[in-house]
Write a protein that holds these residues in place. Structure first.
Motif, mmCIF file in Angstrom:
data_model
loop_
_atom_site.group_PDB
_atom_site.id
_atom_site.type_symbol
_atom_site.label_atom_id
_atom_site.label_comp_id
_atom_site.label_asym_id
_atom_site.label_seq_id
_atom_site.Cartn_x
_atom_site.Cartn_y
_atom_site.Cartn_z
ATOM 1 N N TYR A 541 -6.891 31.874 11.659
ATOM 2 C CA TYR A 541 -6.291 30.831 12.414
ATOM 3 C C TYR A 541 -7.656 30.188 12.938
ATOM 4 O O TYR A 541 -8.726 30.803 13.378
ATOM 5 N N SER A 542 -7.555 28.819 12.548
ATOM 6 C CA SER A 542 -8.687 28.068 13.096
ATOM 7 C C SER A 542 -8.523 26.640 13.615
ATOM 8 O O SER A 542 -7.508 25.984 13.161
ATOM 9 N N THR A 543 -9.377 25.989 14.341
ATOM 10 C CA THR A 543 -9.329 24.827 14.759
ATOM 11 C C THR A 543 -10.725 24.075 14.623
ATOM 12 O O THR A 543 -11.637 24.780 14.679
ATOM 13 N N ILE A 544 -10.536 22.982 14.133
ATOM 14 C CA ILE A 544 -11.771 22.029 13.984
ATOM 15 C C ILE A 544 -11.710 20.767 14.502
ATOM 16 O O ILE A 544 -10.387 20.187 14.533
ATOM 17 N N SER A 545 -12.663 20.066 15.073
ATOM 18 C CA SER A 545 -12.402 18.813 15.575
ATOM 19 C C SER A 545 -13.847 18.069 15.764
ATOM 20 O O SER A 545 -15.018 18.740 15.661
ATOM 21 N N ALA A 546 -13.802 16.670 15.545
ATOM 22 C CA ALA A 546 -14.979 16.020 15.636
ATOM 23 C C ALA A 546 -14.783 14.751 16.445
ATOM 24 O O ALA A 546 -13.559 14.190 16.612
ATOM 25 N N PHE A 547 -15.658 14.446 17.520
ATOM 26 C CA PHE A 547 -15.205 13.524 18.756
ATOM 27 C C PHE A 547 -16.572 12.618 18.838
ATOM 28 O O PHE A 547 -17.780 12.916 18.598
ATOM 29 N N GLY A 580 -18.772 18.079 17.787
ATOM 30 C CA GLY A 580 -17.639 18.740 17.096
ATOM 31 C C GLY A 580 -17.500 20.227 17.763
ATOM 32 O O GLY A 580 -18.407 20.969 18.460
ATOM 33 N N GLU A 581 -16.397 20.781 17.353
ATOM 34 C CA GLU A 581 -15.913 22.174 17.832
ATOM 35 C C GLU A 581 -15.211 22.840 16.491
ATOM 36 O O GLU A 581 -14.566 22.434 15.567
ATOM 37 N N LEU A 582 -15.608 24.284 16.705
ATOM 38 C CA LEU A 582 -15.022 25.083 15.587
ATOM 39 C C LEU A 582 -14.659 26.542 16.362
ATOM 40 O O LEU A 582 -15.604 26.986 16.814
ATOM 41 N N THR A 583 -13.386 26.892 16.108
ATOM 42 C CA THR A 583 -13.024 27.946 16.431
ATOM 43 C C THR A 583 -12.208 28.556 15.222
ATOM 44 O O THR A 583 -11.716 28.029 14.317
#
Length: 731
Positions: A541-547, A580-583
């Protein structure tokens, strides 16, 4: 276990549990749709992870949630939180806090410890459309264990290598098929890690006691009533601020922080045909006293005391419904808080000599005449009293349309707030002018300054998002406006009074009072693209975002130049935050689990002149550029009557670099902390051996200036402990 992106404790607590994302909700009242339909980046820390990493409060979540940083320094009233380059050191928080759906308005009460927390949710990015003021950077939701879901007795006791103690006990019982009640007690005794050379005592020692009483009543299948009463007492003695010149903690005057707070929240929800109506009422009382040796030196310059008594009430009405592919939410929110503050600054002998007499006697005119000034008193008080009532209300709405794979959502909020400050400042002292050793006459200094200031804020806060849903994943794009209310610089009134006193002695005033007393609201636009991805039957399971965040009138804490006693909030013209964020969570087998959470933020001023220099292009201070958490868990089941399993949990936390001033002259480089936990488990008990900062990494968590001197607080050194938990389940 960690719910990266919003997976709750129930989905991952046991290796053989079923992963069912459709039943996962982010919050209980305002956001009830599934994770995969939520265009928001959120980290959920479950009860198991809270226990495994010995998280006692929000500061323990720092770095675990990417781009979420809450350093541990100073007093319990500090509660500074930075998310994606946005935060606040003084006055109002940039991140909201709800405990069991009850909002906390004063960040002085954010730093508390509690036992039996079910989960902690960290939502990053503006949440202003649904939650309003002071959620410009995000929102933290804390949920405690409900007596409807658990009945029994839970006990905890722990000791650390420096002799600190923690203990808690909770009772959970159903009084009938429709009524349940719980009662929790918590106590901690902190011994401190650093010593004050002046008296040989540990700085940062103290105690905290808390009580929570929760009652749940379900009179029918459609009505649910909950009342949560909590009380908290904190007594903290000394702060570990060291001189940058000597590296020593060495101060002579008393320093302490004492806080008493009481909160009562009532939540009533009614599930009607096709809609849900909820009422959330919160009552708060907070009384605290922060006393500082403000010069942090073994000499007697000056001390500061800040006592405040605050009462507040909040009321939120939330109406939610759906019809086919359309769902909606509407609400009305109102609050009132009344703060009474007393903030005297006491100038002592060395402060009078070096900060006042030397300044006046350095005048060429006096030196030419062979004259000098001497104060008649060994000490005097710059006294200030404040009344700060604040009231506000808001109306908000959100509509969501599900169009197969596409979900469209739009929301808007109208937020109104009125604040006023009634102040009364005074000083009474005297000084004598000498020619050589002969007195030439004395001057009485009696200044009384009072008045009233007002500010009114009105703001429209829209939010738009688009989500594309796949079978086990989702991609989203969102645009949201964030908002943080303005206020008053009460901590500058001692400097203002001192300036007027010096003016009475013939020295030109240093401050434009009208220009420094008030500061404006901070407004942001957050543009974000991201996704929640689940594959391999939920094992990955992963989340990725850029802001991209465009901030206008960013509120920045400044220490005025020179030998001043105060600090102030100012507005930078423009700032921008990109990151950005990555989990990632990977569970290859029922015994193994691996977690990674990484956040990157590049926050800089786009237009900012602090009165001395153009700081455009400088990095925003106090906000780390990188946060990294990595953890591995291995659980070995055992076929033993007295031991059912043993687990090994190494962790790595990394933070930095962090700039300590708006001119970027000082910074903390990137640093890493290694942790380890070995846990012995049984059906009704567990014994946890843990260690933190095992490499004994030296790093600073705060740096600042006072009367021209630089001070810092070092992060905690290598430490460890043992925690015993007992769980007597009567279900």
């Amino acid at each position: 276990m960690f719910g990266w992106g919003g997976i709750s404790a129930a989905t991952v607590a046991a290796p053989d549990s079923t992963l069912n994302l459709d039943e996962v909700s982010v919050t209980a009242i305002k956001q009830s749709s599934t994770l995969l339909r939520q265009p928001v980046t959120v980290t959920t820390v479950s009860r198991g992870e809270i226990e495994r990493f010995n998280i006692a409060g929000m500061k323990g979540v720092s770095d675990v949630a990417p781009n979420f940083y809450m350093p541990e320094y100073g007093s319990r009233m500090t509660s500074s939180i930075y998310v994606r380059g946005i935060g606040a050191r003084i006055d109002q928080a940039a991140v909201g806090l709800n405990v069991d759906n009850i909002p906390y308005l004063n960040k002085n009460g954010f730093d508390f410890e509690m036992a039996d927390v079910e989960r902690i949710e960290v939502l990053r990015g503006p949440q202003s459309t649904l939650y309003g003021r002071n959620t410009i950077a995000g929102l933290v939701n804390v949920y405690t264990i409900s007596p409807m879901n658990y009945q029994g007795v839970r006990m905890m006791a722990g000791v650390t290598t420096n002799g600190s103690l923690r203990d808690a006990i909770g009772f959970y019982k159903r009084l009938g098929p429709k009524v349940a009640m719980s009662l929790n007690f918590y106590n901690t005794n902190e011994r401190g890690y650093f010593r004050n050379l002046y008296d040989g005592r540990k700085a940062g020692r103290g105690e905290e006691e808390s009580l929570r009483w929760r009652t749940v009543w379900r009179p029918s299948g459609v009505v649910n009533i909950e009342n949560v009463f909590s009380a908290d007492f904190v007594d903290q003695r000394g702060y570990a601020y060291a001189s940058a010149e000597t590296g020593d903690i060495n101060y002579n005057d008393p320093m302490f922080y004492r806080r008493r707070s009481v909160t009562d929240g009532v939540t009533v929800s009614w599930n009607g045909p096709g809609f849900t109506l909820a009422s959330i009422t919160g009552l708060h009382y907070l009384s605290d006293n922060m006393t500082l040796d403000q010069d942090f030196l073994p000499q007697s310059y000056f001390t500061l005391t800040q006592r405040q008594h605050e009462k507040s009430i909040t009321q939120d009405l939330v109406l939610r419904g759906s019809a086919g592919c359309y769902s909606w939410l509407a609400g009305a929110f109102g609050f009132y808080k009344h703060n009474r503050m007393h903030a005297p600054v006491t100038f002592k002998e060395d402060g009078i000599t070096h900060l006042i007499e030397d300044n006046i006697n350095s005048s060429p005119a006096l030196q030419q005449m062979g004259m000098h000034l001497e104060w008649d008193d060994d000490s005097f008080v710059l006294d200030s009293h404040f009344l700060n009532p604040v009231r506000g209300f808001a109306l908000y709405h959100r509509s969501t349309v599900d169009l197969g794979r596409w979900t469209l959502s739009a929301g808007i909020r109208f937020d109104f707030e009125h604040t006023s400050l009634t102040y009364a400042s005074d000083v009474s002292t005297s000084a004598t002018m000498y020619r050589g050793q002969r007195p030439m006459g004395s001057r009485e200094i009696n200044i009384n300054d009072d008045g009233r200031l007002r500010q009114t804020f009105r703001e429209l806060l829209p939010n738009l998002s688009v989500t594309y849903n796949l079978r086990n994943s989702a991609l989203f794009l969102s645009v949201a406006k964030g908002y943080k209310a303005g206020g008053f610089n009460t901590q500058m009134f001692s400097d203002i009074l001192q300036s007027k006193m010096m003016s009475a002695m013939g020295t030109p005033p240093e401050y434009d009072v009208d220009g420094i007393v008030s500061y404006r609201p901070e407004v942001s636009w957050n543009y974000e693209v991201g996704g929640h991805i689940s594959c391999h039957d939920g094992r990955v399971y992963s989340t990725i975002s850029a802001f991209l965040i465009d901030v206008r009138d960013q509120q920045v804490t400044l220490f005025p130049e020179g030998t001043t006693t105060g600090r102030m909030m100012a507005n930078a013209g423009r700032a921008r935050s990109i990151g950005g964020e990555l989990t990632l969570r990977y569970t290859p087998t029922s015994r193994w689990r691996m977690d990674v959470a990484y956040g990157y933020t590049h926050a800089e001023f786009r237009r900012f002149h602090n009165g001395k220099a153009d700081l455009s292009g400088k990095r925003v201070p106090y906000a780390p550029s990188h946060t990294l958490f990595a953890g591995v868990s291995y659980r070995l089941p055992l076929d033993c009557s007295w031991l059912s399993a043993i687990s090994f949990n190494p962790t790595l936390r990394c933070t930095g670099p962090i700039y300590w001033d708006e001119e970027n002259l000082y910074r903390q480089d990137f640093y890493a902390e290694l942790g380890m936990s070995v846990k012995l488990e049984h059906s009704w008990w567990s014994l946890d051996f843990w260690g933190k900062n095992l490499t004994d990494t030296r790093f600073d968590v705060f740096r600042y200036e006072s009367i021209g001197n630089t001070f810092f607080q070092r992060g905690k050194p290598v430490r460890g402990g043992v925690t015993l938990r007992l769980n007597f389940d009567v279900q």
